[in-house]
Design an enzyme around this catalytic site. Sequence first.
Site, PDB file in Angstrom:
ATOM      1  CG  ASP A   1      -2.167   0.830   1.038  1.00 44.49           C
ATOM      2  OD1 ASP A   1      -2.297   1.518   0.007  1.00 44.49           O
ATOM      3  OD2 ASP A   1      -3.029   0.836   1.954  1.00 44.49           O
TER       4      ASP A   1
ATOM      5  CD  GLU B   1      -6.834  -0.091   3.678  1.00 49.30           C
ATOM      6  OE1 GLU B   1      -5.748  -0.301   3.100  1.00 49.30           O
ATOM      7  OE2 GLU B   1      -7.473   0.962   3.530  1.00 49.30           O
TER       8      GLU B   1
ATOM      9  CD  GLU C   1      -2.978   4.967   1.843  1.00 51.84           C
ATOM     10  OE1 GLU C   1      -2.374   3.884   1.675  1.00 51.84           O
ATOM     11  OE2 GLU C   1      -4.020   5.258   1.243  1.00 51.84           O
TER      12      GLU C   1
ATOM     13  CG  HIS D   1      -7.972   5.081   4.565  1.00 51.21           C
ATOM     14  ND1 HIS D   1      -6.634   5.347   4.471  1.00 51.21           N
ATOM     15  CD2 HIS D   1      -8.244   4.212   3.567  1.00 51.21           C
ATOM     16  CE1 HIS D   1      -6.119   4.687   3.451  1.00 51.21           C
ATOM     17  NE2 HIS D   1      -7.069   3.979   2.878  1.00 51.21           N
TER      18      HIS D   1
ATOM     19  CG  HIS E   1      -3.316   2.987   5.953  1.00 49.92           C
ATOM     20  ND1 HIS E   1      -4.637   2.807   6.293  1.00 49.92           N
ATOM     21  CD2 HIS E   1      -3.198   2.554   4.668  1.00 49.92           C
ATOM     22  CE1 HIS E   1      -5.290   2.310   5.249  1.00 49.92           C
ATOM     23  NE2 HIS E   1      -4.445   2.126   4.250  1.00 49.92           N
TER      24      HIS E   1
ATOM     25  CG  HIS F   1      -2.436   3.751  -2.940  1.00 52.82           C
ATOM     26  ND1 HIS F   1      -3.094   4.145  -1.803  1.00 52.82           N
ATOM     27  CD2 HIS F   1      -2.329   4.846  -3.724  1.00 52.82           C
ATOM     28  CE1 HIS F   1      -3.366   5.440  -1.898  1.00 52.82           C
ATOM     29  NE2 HIS F   1      -2.920   5.889  -3.062  1.00 52.82           N
TER      30      HIS F   1
END
Length: 275
Positions: free
Chosen positions: A8, A134, A10, A116, A105, A61
């Site tokens: 990902d 996630e 972030e 998020h 994240h 992502h």
Amino acid sequence: MKVFLSVDMEGISGIVDNTYINPDAGVNYQRGRQFMTDDANAVIEAAIEAGATEILVADSHNTMNNILWESLHPKAQLLAGSPRDCSMVHGLDDSFDAALFIGYHTRQGVPGVLSHTMSGVIRNLTINGRLVGEFGFNAIYAGLYHVPVVMVSGDDLVAKEARELVPDIATAVVKKAVSRTAAHCLSRGEATAELKKQTKLALSKAKQIAPVQTAMPLEMGIQFSHTGQAEMAAIVPGSRYETETGTVYYTAHDPHDMYKTMRAMLNLASEAEFF
Ligand SMILES: [Zn+2]
């Protein structure tokens, strides 16, 4: 040893806000792609040194077209683009010996750089009543295929979130969260060294790290930011809408079905306008 990398953006080294991760609005997006590729390469290099013979990298992502394929380590193959049924962990199955979640994240609603869960519509995501982000959702998916998630990289807070579900997981902390859009970042060299060190540690003890223990059927609950989104998500056949909490529940009997239903609900919910 066959290794799956879900990467990902972030939680990547040096990335602190939206300008690095959004292709449309990001003045730093091209730099962010490079940072992401650099982090992946550090992990791949160390994984090969630790005995990995096959490495699949899943760009995880947004539209999943961020990693610079031409600059990725020549021994790693890339899964890029979307849609993919199982999104961030598409292609992960019981043929893999270990999974590493890079650039992750924290979940929606808690502190952490760019926290998020999946998209802006989710307030809370649960599996059998347990709150997950996630990391948790994907680690549970991996567990259904008996694959242990042996390492996570990102900020200090996602490392903590990951340890709550996988106590023995190796954590490469490449930045310390200062706020949701600020972080104290290691230098490029320090971050690369930490990623390599933790990857080697993770793969050396991969057999001792237990996969997340779950079994089908699993009940997924998605609490939405507003009721219009929940009402749209509840169109999914077989779902159950709990109006008091704005939560839509779905009992999945198959890992693919669980992932696809989550994605279908989010896509439907994103059609609901707030004003
Ligand atoms: Zn992302």
